[in-house]
Design a protein around this motif. Sequence first.
Motif, PDB file in Angstrom:
ATOM      1  N   HIS A 148      62.294  21.104  26.270  1.00  0.00           N
ATOM      2  CA  HIS A 148      61.421  21.293  27.431  1.00  0.00           C
ATOM      3  C   HIS A 148      61.094  19.956  28.070  1.00  0.00           C
ATOM      4  O   HIS A 148      61.320  18.902  27.464  1.00  0.00           O
ATOM      5  CB  HIS A 148      60.153  22.084  27.060  1.00  0.00           C
ATOM      6  N   HIS A 196      57.720  26.971  26.075  1.00  0.00           N
ATOM      7  CA  HIS A 196      57.802  26.600  27.494  1.00  0.00           C
ATOM      8  C   HIS A 196      59.039  25.755  27.741  1.00  0.00           C
ATOM      9  O   HIS A 196      59.509  25.030  26.866  1.00  0.00           O
ATOM     10  CB  HIS A 196      56.543  25.888  27.985  1.00  0.00           C
ATOM     11  N   HIS A 210      58.360  13.566  30.096  1.00  0.00           N
ATOM     12  CA  HIS A 210      59.075  13.544  28.820  1.00  0.00           C
ATOM     13  C   HIS A 210      60.034  14.720  28.697  1.00  0.00           C
ATOM     14  O   HIS A 210      59.870  15.751  29.346  1.00  0.00           O
ATOM     15  CB  HIS A 210      58.112  13.517  27.627  1.00  0.00           C
ATOM     16  N   MET A 212      61.407  17.016  25.547  1.00  0.00           N
ATOM     17  CA  MET A 212      61.182  17.357  24.141  1.00  0.00           C
ATOM     18  C   MET A 212      62.477  17.891  23.534  1.00  0.00           C
ATOM     19  O   MET A 212      63.116  18.777  24.097  1.00  0.00           O
ATOM     20  CB  MET A 212      60.088  18.424  24.020  1.00  0.00           C
ATOM     21  N   HIS A 242      50.483  20.512  18.932  1.00  0.00           N
ATOM     22  CA  HIS A 242      50.040  21.121  20.187  1.00  0.00           C
ATOM     23  C   HIS A 242      49.419  22.489  19.924  1.00  0.00           C
ATOM     24  O   HIS A 242      49.887  23.256  19.080  1.00  0.00           O
ATOM     25  CB  HIS A 242      51.228  21.306  21.136  1.00  0.00           C
ATOM     26  N   TYR A 251      55.709  11.199  20.417  1.00  0.00           N
ATOM     27  CA  TYR A 251      56.407  10.792  21.641  1.00  0.00           C
ATOM     28  C   TYR A 251      56.701   9.297  21.579  1.00  0.00           C
ATOM     29  O   TYR A 251      55.847   8.514  21.174  1.00  0.00           O
ATOM     30  CB  TYR A 251      55.535  11.013  22.880  1.00  0.00           C
ATOM     31  N   GLU A 261      60.037  13.337  23.277  1.00  0.00           N
ATOM     32  CA  GLU A 261      59.192  13.956  22.253  1.00  0.00           C
ATOM     33  C   GLU A 261      60.127  14.564  21.211  1.00  0.00           C
ATOM     34  O   GLU A 261      61.067  15.273  21.571  1.00  0.00           O
ATOM     35  CB  GLU A 261      58.312  15.048  22.892  1.00  0.00           C
TER      36      GLU A 261
END
Length: 290
Positions: A148, A196, A210, A212, A242, A251, A261
């Motif tokens: 993501h 997400h 960023h 991920m 999270h 990160y 990340e």
Amino acid sequence: MTGVTELGYVRFGVSDLSEWRAFAADLIGLEVGGEEADRLYLRSDQWHHRIILEQDGSDDLIGAGLRVAGPTEFADMQTMLRDAGIAFELADEATARERRVLALMTLADPAGTPIEIFHGPQVDSHRPFHPGRGMYGRFCTGGGGVGHMLIQCRDVQKTLDFYRVLGMRGSVEYRIPRPDGEAMEIGFVHCNDRDHTFAFGLPCRKQVDHLMLEVDNLDDVFFTYERISESQYPVVISPGKHANDHMFSFYCLSPSGFQIEIGYGGRPATHQSEYYTGDTYGHKFQPPGN
Ligand SMILES: [Fe+2]
């Protein structure tokens, strides 16, 4: 329903391909799957590539490749975009070939994030993924796509509306209290089981904040963390969890100034909206240079 199904690939414009090669392969564990004079193809699974690095000096996102299922959905998507008044351009055959996809169209989101909708990626099942350095497990891709991204945004509601046209679901998932009594809202959208695919609403200096990448073994998070900690690339957000996707992650800064990340343990998208006022634990911001 016609809609995008995954973040299939990303393209970054970079200043220094050789620095990126060492960062991506030796530290992060990605495979350098191909090299041309002005670009590197990085793999995290059996696709021809999941990341394209192009030497153009921009040090930013230059394309977010969103997949649709096939030619029928590719045609339907064009109709949906026209009906919504969203401009797009069909890419020529040469561009599609260069991206290793069967067909491609380009457009931009309300903040100018460059989007590429495609179908038919080249999957090199004859070339098993070979990480750039030893890994305890693998990168998680499959139906969840490459990972993501947190992207640039000027208006959370307009951005949610845009990605809903593309078939994504989502809403505001964080309302972070600010000193002035207001709250900073962060929106999230998903298009598959990954919690997400895009997040937006936090301050973002570039088109991308960023990318991920998820791994399926906690050891790879800490193995990467240790390697990064001993390198020239600062850890920008400390290990933590999270609240929305339950991802345990940290990160670090990439050679291009946006962040990577590395996460483990993300839960699938919930399909019901809820919001949080902060993370579960950890994830302390550590400004580079301090
Ligand atoms: Fe993230």
